[in-house]
Design an enzyme around this catalytic site. Structure first.
Site, PDB file in Angstrom:
ATOM      1  N   ARG A 100      -3.910  14.684  -1.906  1.00  0.00           N
ATOM      2  CA  ARG A 100      -4.174  15.698  -2.945  1.00  0.00           C
ATOM      3  C   ARG A 100      -2.862  16.287  -3.462  1.00  0.00           C
ATOM      4  NH1 ARG A 100      -9.025  18.751  -3.004  1.00  0.00           N
ATOM      5  NH2 ARG A 100      -7.912  20.728  -3.088  1.00  0.00           N
ATOM      6  N   ARG A 132       7.184  14.644  -5.743  1.00  0.00           N
ATOM      7  CA  ARG A 132       7.894  14.514  -7.017  1.00  0.00           C
ATOM      8  C   ARG A 132       9.393  14.436  -6.826  1.00  0.00           C
ATOM      9  NH1 ARG A 132       5.544  19.400  -9.215  1.00  0.00           N
ATOM     10  NH2 ARG A 132       3.504  18.621  -9.866  1.00  0.00           N
ATOM     11  N   ARG A 163     -15.443  23.308   7.957  1.00  0.00           N
ATOM     12  CA  ARG A 163     -14.467  24.292   8.382  1.00  0.00           C
ATOM     13  C   ARG A 163     -14.809  25.597   7.681  1.00  0.00           C
ATOM     14  NH1 ARG A 163     -11.919  24.083  12.707  1.00  0.00           N
ATOM     15  NH2 ARG A 163      -9.957  24.990  11.963  1.00  0.00           N
ATOM     16  N   ARG A 206      -2.327  30.986   5.469  1.00  0.00           N
ATOM     17  CA  ARG A 206      -1.603  31.469   4.294  1.00  0.00           C
ATOM     18  C   ARG A 206      -1.886  32.941   4.026  1.00  0.00           C
ATOM     19  NH1 ARG A 206      -4.670  27.446  -0.106  1.00  0.00           N
ATOM     20  NH2 ARG A 206      -6.783  28.132   0.345  1.00  0.00           N
ATOM     21  N   GLU A 220      -5.606  34.163   5.685  1.00  0.00           N
ATOM     22  CA  GLU A 220      -6.698  33.217   5.919  1.00  0.00           C
ATOM     23  C   GLU A 220      -6.582  32.586   7.298  1.00  0.00           C
ATOM     24  OE1 GLU A 220      -7.218  30.228   2.863  1.00  0.00           O
ATOM     25  OE2 GLU A 220      -7.265  31.748   1.295  1.00  0.00           O
ATOM     26  N   TYR A 270     -15.325  17.311  -1.011  1.00  0.00           N
ATOM     27  CA  TYR A 270     -14.188  18.229  -1.136  1.00  0.00           C
ATOM     28  C   TYR A 270     -13.856  18.354  -2.636  1.00  0.00           C
ATOM     29  CZ  TYR A 270      -9.574  19.993   0.518  1.00  0.00           C
ATOM     30  OH  TYR A 270      -8.456  20.740   0.805  1.00  0.00           O
ATOM     31  N   ASP A 315     -13.033  20.044  -6.228  1.00  0.00           N
ATOM     32  CA  ASP A 315     -12.432  21.197  -6.895  1.00  0.00           C
ATOM     33  C   ASP A 315     -13.384  21.689  -7.996  1.00  0.00           C
ATOM     34  OD1 ASP A 315     -10.055  21.602  -5.519  1.00  0.00           O
ATOM     35  OD2 ASP A 315      -9.036  20.007  -6.605  1.00  0.00           O
TER      36      ASP A 315
HETATM   37  P1  FAD Z   1     -20.628  27.242  -4.041  1.00  0.00           P
HETATM   38  O1  FAD Z   1     -19.656  28.036  -4.817  1.00  0.00           O
HETATM   39  O2  FAD Z   1     -20.476  27.186  -2.551  1.00  0.00           O
HETATM   40  O3  FAD Z   1     -22.083  27.777  -4.394  1.00  0.00           O
HETATM   41  C1  FAD Z   1     -23.212  27.500  -3.631  1.00  0.00           C
HETATM   42  C2  FAD Z   1     -24.102  28.722  -3.673  1.00  0.00           C
HETATM   43  O4  FAD Z   1     -25.361  28.403  -3.070  1.00  0.00           O
HETATM   44  C3  FAD Z   1     -23.546  29.909  -2.885  1.00  0.00           C
HETATM   45  O5  FAD Z   1     -23.504  31.046  -3.720  1.00  0.00           O
HETATM   46  C4  FAD Z   1     -24.531  30.087  -1.752  1.00  0.00           C
HETATM   47  O6  FAD Z   1     -24.704  31.455  -1.373  1.00  0.00           O
HETATM   48  C5  FAD Z   1     -25.806  29.512  -2.351  1.00  0.00           C
HETATM   49  N1  FAD Z   1     -26.771  29.050  -1.360  1.00  0.00           N
HETATM   50  C6  FAD Z   1     -26.556  28.183  -0.340  1.00  0.00           C
HETATM   51  N2  FAD Z   1     -27.679  28.016   0.379  1.00  0.00           N
HETATM   52  C7  FAD Z   1     -28.630  28.786  -0.217  1.00  0.00           C
HETATM   53  C8  FAD Z   1     -29.998  29.044   0.067  1.00  0.00           C
HETATM   54  N3  FAD Z   1     -30.616  28.488   1.111  1.00  0.00           N
HETATM   55  N4  FAD Z   1     -30.684  29.899  -0.740  1.00  0.00           N
HETATM   56  C9  FAD Z   1     -30.065  30.496  -1.793  1.00  0.00           C
HETATM   57  N5  FAD Z   1     -28.779  30.287  -2.109  1.00  0.00           N
HETATM   58  C10 FAD Z   1     -28.062  29.446  -1.320  1.00  0.00           C
HETATM   59  N6  FAD Z   1     -11.258  24.649  -6.358  1.00  0.00           N
HETATM   60  C11 FAD Z   1     -10.296  24.573  -7.308  1.00  0.00           C
HETATM   61  O7  FAD Z   1     -10.504  23.909  -8.344  1.00  0.00           O
HETATM   62  N7  FAD Z   1      -9.118  25.259  -7.193  1.00  0.00           N
HETATM   63  C12 FAD Z   1      -8.834  26.031  -6.107  1.00  0.00           C
HETATM   64  O8  FAD Z   1      -7.768  26.624  -6.021  1.00  0.00           O
HETATM   65  C13 FAD Z   1      -9.818  26.111  -5.070  1.00  0.00           C
HETATM   66  N8  FAD Z   1      -9.590  26.860  -3.981  1.00  0.00           N
HETATM   67  C14 FAD Z   1     -10.558  26.936  -3.011  1.00  0.00           C
HETATM   68  C15 FAD Z   1     -10.298  27.738  -1.894  1.00  0.00           C
HETATM   69  C16 FAD Z   1     -11.256  27.852  -0.913  1.00  0.00           C
HETATM   70  C17 FAD Z   1     -10.978  28.706   0.300  1.00  0.00           C
HETATM   71  C18 FAD Z   1     -12.483  27.139  -1.017  1.00  0.00           C
HETATM   72  C19 FAD Z   1     -13.530  27.249   0.051  1.00  0.00           C
HETATM   73  C20 FAD Z   1     -12.736  26.359  -2.110  1.00  0.00           C
HETATM   74  C21 FAD Z   1     -11.781  26.239  -3.132  1.00  0.00           C
HETATM   75  N9  FAD Z   1     -12.013  25.485  -4.272  1.00  0.00           N
HETATM   76  C22 FAD Z   1     -11.042  25.398  -5.247  1.00  0.00           C
HETATM   77  C23 FAD Z   1     -13.279  24.749  -4.457  1.00  0.00           C
HETATM   78  C24 FAD Z   1     -14.333  25.574  -5.243  1.00  0.00           C
HETATM   79  O9  FAD Z   1     -14.637  26.748  -4.527  1.00  0.00           O
HETATM   80  C25 FAD Z   1     -15.580  24.731  -5.422  1.00  0.00           C
HETATM   81  O10 FAD Z   1     -15.283  23.536  -6.099  1.00  0.00           O
HETATM   82  C26 FAD Z   1     -16.720  25.414  -6.193  1.00  0.00           C
HETATM   83  O11 FAD Z   1     -16.744  26.792  -6.031  1.00  0.00           O
HETATM   84  C27 FAD Z   1     -18.014  24.812  -5.701  1.00  0.00           C
HETATM   85  O12 FAD Z   1     -19.114  25.276  -6.445  1.00  0.00           O
HETATM   86  P2  FAD Z   1     -20.573  24.974  -5.909  1.00  0.00           P
HETATM   87  O13 FAD Z   1     -21.514  25.525  -6.904  1.00  0.00           O
HETATM   88  O14 FAD Z   1     -20.694  23.534  -5.547  1.00  0.00           O
HETATM   89  O15 FAD Z   1     -20.682  25.711  -4.499  1.00  0.00           O
HETATM   90  N1  UDP Z   2      -1.092  20.955   3.379  1.00  0.00           N
HETATM   91  C1  UDP Z   2      -0.043  21.038   4.271  1.00  0.00           C
HETATM   92  N2  UDP Z   2       0.901  22.014   4.107  1.00  0.00           N
HETATM   93  C2  UDP Z   2       0.848  22.892   3.103  1.00  0.00           C
HETATM   94  C3  UDP Z   2      -0.214  22.803   2.175  1.00  0.00           C
HETATM   95  C4  UDP Z   2      -1.164  21.828   2.353  1.00  0.00           C
HETATM   96  O1  UDP Z   2       0.017  20.260   5.218  1.00  0.00           O
HETATM   97  O2  UDP Z   2       1.740  23.757   3.016  1.00  0.00           O
HETATM   98  C5  UDP Z   2      -2.109  19.904   3.600  1.00  0.00           C
HETATM   99  C6  UDP Z   2      -3.298  20.417   4.411  1.00  0.00           C
HETATM  100  O3  UDP Z   2      -3.757  19.358   5.227  1.00  0.00           O
HETATM  101  C7  UDP Z   2      -4.317  20.720   3.354  1.00  0.00           C
HETATM  102  C8  UDP Z   2      -4.044  19.608   2.349  1.00  0.00           C
HETATM  103  O4  UDP Z   2      -2.630  19.453   2.373  1.00  0.00           O
HETATM  104  O5  UDP Z   2      -5.626  20.689   3.859  1.00  0.00           O
HETATM  105  C9  UDP Z   2      -4.523  19.899   0.948  1.00  0.00           C
HETATM  106  O6  UDP Z   2      -3.920  21.094   0.499  1.00  0.00           O
HETATM  107  P1  UDP Z   2      -4.555  21.971  -0.634  1.00  0.00           P
HETATM  108  O7  UDP Z   2      -3.608  23.050  -0.982  1.00  0.00           O
HETATM  109  O8  UDP Z   2      -5.036  21.070  -1.697  1.00  0.00           O
HETATM  110  O9  UDP Z   2      -5.787  22.601   0.162  1.00  0.00           O
HETATM  111  P2  UDP Z   2      -6.978  23.579  -0.333  1.00  0.00           P
HETATM  112  O10 UDP Z   2      -6.571  24.176  -1.639  1.00  0.00           O
HETATM  113  O11 UDP Z   2      -8.175  22.712  -0.445  1.00  0.00           O
HETATM  114  O12 UDP Z   2      -7.087  24.580   0.770  1.00  0.00           O
END
Ligand code: FAD
Ligand code: UDP
Length: 365
Positions: free
Chosen positions: A171, A175, A248, A279, A299, A347, A349
């Protein structure tokens, strides 16, 4: 005649985009969520005038012009560019892995010198990399693997790098230019004022119910609509009949600080193995905030257990093969669509979730 065409379980991006498109095509939708707010994991809260990403830092980035136009038609984005800094026992390195990182690590100045250093360090890896450790060393050499990847990854995933799939590390860009932009994508930014505005726009005019768990009342709720769109965990939908998928989770430790600028960057990764968190997010920097106070989040990754939020699917072989059993089962359902990060155990985005919801609605309407 049922009351709704679609009951949409989950108000995250998948559910909200689906509801928006279905409504546009004259369908009547009800969106429910078990949480007490809309938006799923992109939900934000205003704290002291700072937009706080409640479920971890979310930076929107995409190469998909349709998706970028789609979200920009709804809300305005700022020009935030993610450039996190890695902190290894107080030594700071720029991310992603680029000439700034190589210069600080090895003192090399030219791309040629950096490449030679990596070549020398990756000699031990022969053939196709079989796991994350081999993949990382063959991409950026042993030193960077040891200082910037091993500790962070093992904390994040709770597994040794040798036992993790190689794709996770792919991911990240590598560069040979002095460019600290964490993403290679053409488009990047954060909605001005946070992601709630995006969700509000998507769900404008659509009926929603909060604090409503579909699985606790599935018969009565399903009876309200012709079809169900389910975006929760797929294994939970099937009462874990083949066993539990692994996820996780994260624990967020928040602090409001009486200082204007705590770490000078939105995201600082702690890549050593001793610090328990992965982080620190300083939310104001996502929007170039100038407030007198600042709000930070540490986190702490953890293994998911029932009752916790399942944030990351663990896409190793064991879990992928378990998921395919659930996925096969879901294909035999007529009146239910499974979509999003949890129902597809991917996984994904944000942009990929939007694209996948649009692919479904393109076919339907
Ligand atoms: P979710 O946002 O998980 O929505 C699912 C919803 O279903 C939730 O609100 C939940 O409460 C509801 N639900 C589940 N079960 C039930 C039930 N039984 N009854 C009623 N409701 C229910 N993506 C990026 O592009 N850039 C980023 O920087 C980025 N950072 C992230 C950082 C973290 C820590 C995490 C966890 C994810 C990150 N993502 C990022 C990914 C991004 O969060 C997801 O791609 C996106 O939010 C997923 O949308 P979704 O609708 O699939 O799921
Ligand atoms: N990663 C790492 N060191 C860093 C940042 C990321 O080893 O400083 C690795 C780690 O395994 C992570 C993966 O690269 O799960 C993808 O990173 P990303 O920032 O895309 O993770 P996310 O935004 O999904 O938490």
């Amino acid at each position: 005649m049922k009351q709704y065409d679609y009951l949409i379980v989950g108000s995250g991006l998948f559910g909200s985009v689906f509801a928006h498109e279905a409504t546009k095509h004259g369908k009547k939708c009800l969106v429910i969520d078990k949480r007490s707010h809309l938006g799923g994991n992109i939900y934000c809260e205003d704290i002291e005038g700072i937009t706080v990403h409640k479920y971890g830092a979310h930076i929107f980035h995409t190469n998909d012009k349709r998706v970028w136009t789609y979200v920009n038609d709804l809300v305005e984005f700022n020009r935030y560019t993610n450039s996190p800094v890695a902190n290894y026992y107080g030594e700071l390195y720029n991310l992603p892995f680029n000439m700034n990182t190589f210069n600080k690590m090895w003192g090399v100045v030219t791309p040629e010198e950096a490449k030679a250093k990596i070549e020398e360090q990756k000699k031990q890896i022969t053939g196709e990399p079989k796991n994350l450790e081999e993949q990382a060393i063959s991409l950026i050499g042993y030193d960077i693997y040891k200082k910037l990847i091993k500790g962070y990854t093992e904390k994040q995933w709770g597994r040794e790098c040798k036992d993790l799939p190689a794709f996770i590390i792919k991911r990240l860009p590598v560069r040979f230019t002095y460019d600290n932009n964490y993403f290679n994508d053409r488009y990047q930014g954060i909605p001005i004022g946070g992601y709630n505005k995006l969700i509000e726009k998507l769900l404008e005019g659509i009926e929603t119910r909060l604090d409503t768990d579909f699985l606790k009342d599935r018969e009565a709720l399903s009876a309200l609509a012709d079809k169900v769109v389910y975006t929760g965990p797929i294994d939970q939908y099937y009462d874990y009949r083949f066993g539990k998928l692994e996820y996780r989770s994260l624990r967020f430790e928040n602090e409001l600080l009486d200082c204007a600028n705590y770490q000078g960057v939105a995201v600082m990764n702690y890549t050593d193995e001793k610090t328990k968190f992965t982080r620190i997010i300083e939310h104001k920097h996502f929007e170039f905030g100038t407030q007198a106070k600042t709000y930070i989040t540490r986190e702490y990754p953890s293994e998911w257990q029932e009752g916790m939020e399942p944030y990351y699917p663990v896409n190793d072989e064991k879990n992928q093969s378990l998921y395919s059993k659930y996925s096969d089962l879901s294909k035999s359902e007529d009146n239910i669509i499974f979509g999003g990060r949890l129902a597809e155990y991917k996984y994904y985005d944000m942009d990929k979730v939007i694209a996948s919801a649009l692919a479904v609605t393109d076919k339907l309407f």
